[in-house]
Design an enzyme around this catalytic site. Structure first.
Site, PDB file in Angstrom:
ATOM      1  N   GLU A  39     -30.644  -6.523  30.616  1.00 46.92           N
ATOM      2  CA  GLU A  39     -30.355  -5.369  29.758  1.00 46.92           C
ATOM      3  C   GLU A  39     -31.009  -4.095  30.291  1.00 46.92           C
ATOM      4  O   GLU A  39     -30.422  -3.012  30.235  1.00 46.92           O
ATOM      5  CB  GLU A  39     -30.817  -5.631  28.320  1.00 46.92           C
ATOM      6  N   ARG A  98     -28.543  -0.985  31.260  1.00 46.27           N
ATOM      7  CA  ARG A  98     -28.641   0.174  30.366  1.00 46.27           C
ATOM      8  C   ARG A  98     -29.462   1.301  30.994  1.00 46.27           C
ATOM      9  O   ARG A  98     -29.000   2.443  31.064  1.00 46.27           O
ATOM     10  CB  ARG A  98     -29.253  -0.232  29.022  1.00 46.27           C
ATOM     11  N   ASP A 112     -19.945 -14.040  30.751  1.00 44.48           N
ATOM     12  CA  ASP A 112     -18.907 -13.017  30.886  1.00 44.48           C
ATOM     13  C   ASP A 112     -19.026 -12.101  32.101  1.00 44.48           C
ATOM     14  O   ASP A 112     -18.201 -12.105  33.011  1.00 44.48           O
ATOM     15  CB  ASP A 112     -18.804 -12.191  29.604  1.00 44.48           C
ATOM     16  N   GLU A 145     -15.494  -3.931  24.334  1.00 49.08           N
ATOM     17  CA  GLU A 145     -14.679  -4.634  25.326  1.00 49.08           C
ATOM     18  C   GLU A 145     -13.172  -4.441  25.128  1.00 49.08           C
ATOM     19  O   GLU A 145     -12.415  -4.362  26.102  1.00 49.08           O
ATOM     20  CB  GLU A 145     -15.020  -6.132  25.311  1.00 49.08           C
ATOM     21  N   THR A 178     -21.161  -2.813  33.819  1.00 49.35           N
ATOM     22  CA  THR A 178     -20.800  -3.494  32.576  1.00 49.35           C
ATOM     23  C   THR A 178     -21.253  -2.723  31.339  1.00 49.35           C
ATOM     24  O   THR A 178     -20.907  -3.091  30.223  1.00 49.35           O
ATOM     25  CB  THR A 178     -21.357  -4.934  32.556  1.00 49.35           C
TER      26      THR A 178
END
Length: 579
Positions: free
Chosen positions: A224, A228, A358, A483, A569
């Protein structure tokens, strides 16, 4: 009678003279002290602890509870035919920010550069770039500006009530720390501010980042924090060419690299940003997750490209090499969701394109695109995985909804995460024959997750079963996830089919109707019930991804072009490598 002893001793002064002198002296002291207080009040603030917000948000006297009744008095305007001017928006009063004294000898390398240096456009410039026919163009412009106002509303709420916190609680109007107190919403939103043309808000965010210190005692998520923070800083650098963002990304990247010091090279799940101590959770038996260790490569390859230090790319490429060499024949080219970094072994048979799996598959393709379609290793891994997905996991309901199932211990789960909707975009980008049609089918299934619920919002997890009809809510909460609109954005860019804009607009109107609060937008607890109950939660990805993809969906297709940029992502764009 003896004379009164005066203030300065027994010198025979008259009392009235002494009193006048004393009063004058007290007046001088009072004036000096007042001036000193004025000086203190005007001095610049000093930032000494990055765990705390750099600027304290407004104090709100509302209860801090997730069970409180939602604010139902706020009525957003969801009309489509009236287009308010951006100039009519309430002026945003920005908090004071720390000021650094400057002089003629100030260093130039970290000074802000014009926000257009990375290819971003003003609103007026965007209006002239559409190649659609006139009626379609007018509608797209109206919708783009509506999304921009929606983002502005959310940003104003964050600045007013939670500035410097990681997130805002949009119902109780308070700040929340969940990512180390490092201002996740600010760092995650900078490129969105740039892309949407919010110049003054960008300057405020930049000034905050300038004082950001990552040397904190916090166990940061390797994954993360990379997507981010590192990703957000690198995209800001890409769009501005401002070295401040590259330097901050490198500082943070150096700290995250310590998570990769394992026998296998697969990183631990968390690393302390101050001490460098890294671990994986005890509840996973010390295993790391496929979607985490396989979704950091784009960022560190880009960091190596821009700094000239190949250590970052070499470190993450070891992970890719290990996955490429792994025996996946029993999984038809797919990868289980858990791997033990010390034992060098799979610790799960779970095959999924949802949570824990994913974005690993997303990054196989996007690394190939990032490389200018030169990295044959990841391209081969991607093609084998897609063949395995179509062989093992691709299913249809009896009413024609295409979905990607999950498998564990050889059994199917009839489970379809909202997270899987990213595949509607990924398959549309790979150029493999038949995959564009498959991408459109998956995107339609994701759209039905919204369309078939009374709120017009989608559940976190749906139940779909091969050979049986319908899409049913399994985990009914909604987290403002991106998404589905990401898939709509990519498919519109690839096909030009206006239905994807229409579907995206319906999603945005549902957000406006059910999720909008005084402080921004909130997730909901059950998409199957109207009126909805708000969960008082908005993650930074709503600013970074959901609103950005919606804005770009209605922007000219040449803006932040997919021929020039690749998105990580977390929807942070950087340029494709051309050399």
């Amino acid at each position: 009678m003896p004379k009164r002893k005066g203030f300065l001793g027994n010198r025979g002064y008259r009392w009235d003279g002494e009193r006048a002198f004393f009063c004058l002296l007290m007046l001088i002291v009072l004036v000096w002290f007042s001036g000193y207080l004025l000086f203190l009040s005007s001095a610049p603030a000093t930032n000494t602890n990055t765990i705390k917000p750099k600027l304290q948000p407004t104090v709100i006297h509302e209860p801090d509870t997730h069970d409180e009744k939602p604010n139902t008095s706020f009525e957003p305007d969801t009309t489509e035919d009236e287009e308010p001017s951006d100039d009519d928006d309430e002026e945003l009063t920005l908090p004071d920010t720390p000021q650094t004294p400057t002089d003629s000898g100030e260093k130039e390398e970290n000074k802000p550069t014009p926000v257009s240096s990375g290819g971003v456009k003003s609103e007026d410039e965007l209006d002239s770039l559409y190649d659609e026919e006139e009626a379609h163009k007018a509608e797209a412009i109206m919708r783009r500006k509506a999304v921009r106002r929606g983002f502005q509303h959310a940003w104003k709420g964050y600045v007013k009530y939670a500035w410097g916190y990681d997130e805002i609680k949009p119902v109780s109007l308070k700040g929340d720390q969940g990512w180390g107190g490092l201002g996740a919403t600010i760092v995650d939103s900078i490129d969105t501010l740039l892309i949407m043309g919010f110049d003054e808000e960008y300057k405020l965010a930049r000034s905050w980042v300038e004082n950001l210190d990552f040397n904190v005692n916090y166990d940061a998520s390797t994954f993360e924090t990379t997507i981010r923070y590192v990703g957000g800083l690198l995209a800001a650098f890409e769009l501005t060419d401002d070295n401040l963002f590259l330097e901050k990304a490198q500082d943070l990247g150096d700290r995250i690299m310590k998570a990769f010091r394992t026998p296998s090279g697969i990183p631990y799940s968390t690393v302390n940003l101050r001490t460098g101590v890294a671990t994986s959770p005890s509840w996973s038996g010390g295993s790391s997750f496929l979607a985490e260790f396989g979704t950091v490569q784009m960022e560190y390859r880009y960091l190596s490209k821009k700094t000239g230090n190949q250590y970052y790319a070499e470190t993450v490429d070891k992970v890719t090499n290990l996955m490429d060499e792994a025996d996946t024949s029993s999984f038809s080219g797919l990868y289980p969701s858990m791997y033990h970094p010390n034992r060098r072994a799979w610790t799960s048979t779970h095959l999924t394109f949802g949570a824990r799996g994913d974005s690993f598959y997303e990054y196989l393709l996007k690394q190939y695109i990032q490389s200018g379609k030169k990295d044959e290793q990841v391209w081969g891994m991607y093609k084998r995985a897609m063949d395995g997905m179509k062989k093992l996991l691709l299913k249809k309901t009896s009413d024609g909804l295409t979905f990607i199932d999950e498998m564990e211990h050889g059994s199917y789960k009839s489970k379809f995460d909202h997270l899987v909707c990213f595949m509607g975009g990924t398959l549309a980008l790979d150029g493999i024959p038949g995959h564009l049609k498959l991408a459109e089918e998956i995107a339609y299934t994701c759209w039905q997750m919204y369309e078939r619920n009374p709120s017009g919002l989608a559940p976190e997890i749906a139940t779909l079963t091969e050979g049986r009809p319908g899409v049913h809510n399994k985990a009914s909460h909604y987290l403002l996830r991106p998404e589905t609109v990401e898939a709509f954005f990519v498919l519109y860019r690839v096909t030009g089919d206006k239905k994807y804009q229409d579907w995206g607009w319906e999603v945005f109107q549902a957000l406006e109707k059910h999720c909008k609060t005084e402080g921004g937008y909130s997730g909901v607890t059950d998409v199957g019930k109207v009126p909805v109950n708000l969960n008082n939660k908005v993650e930074s990805f709503f600013f970074a991804e959901t609103m950005k993809y919606l804005y770009l969906l209605f922007s000219p297709r040449s803006y932040i072009s997919l021929d020039e940029f690749v998105f990580n992502t977390e929807a942070h764009p950087t340029r494709i490598f051309r050399d």
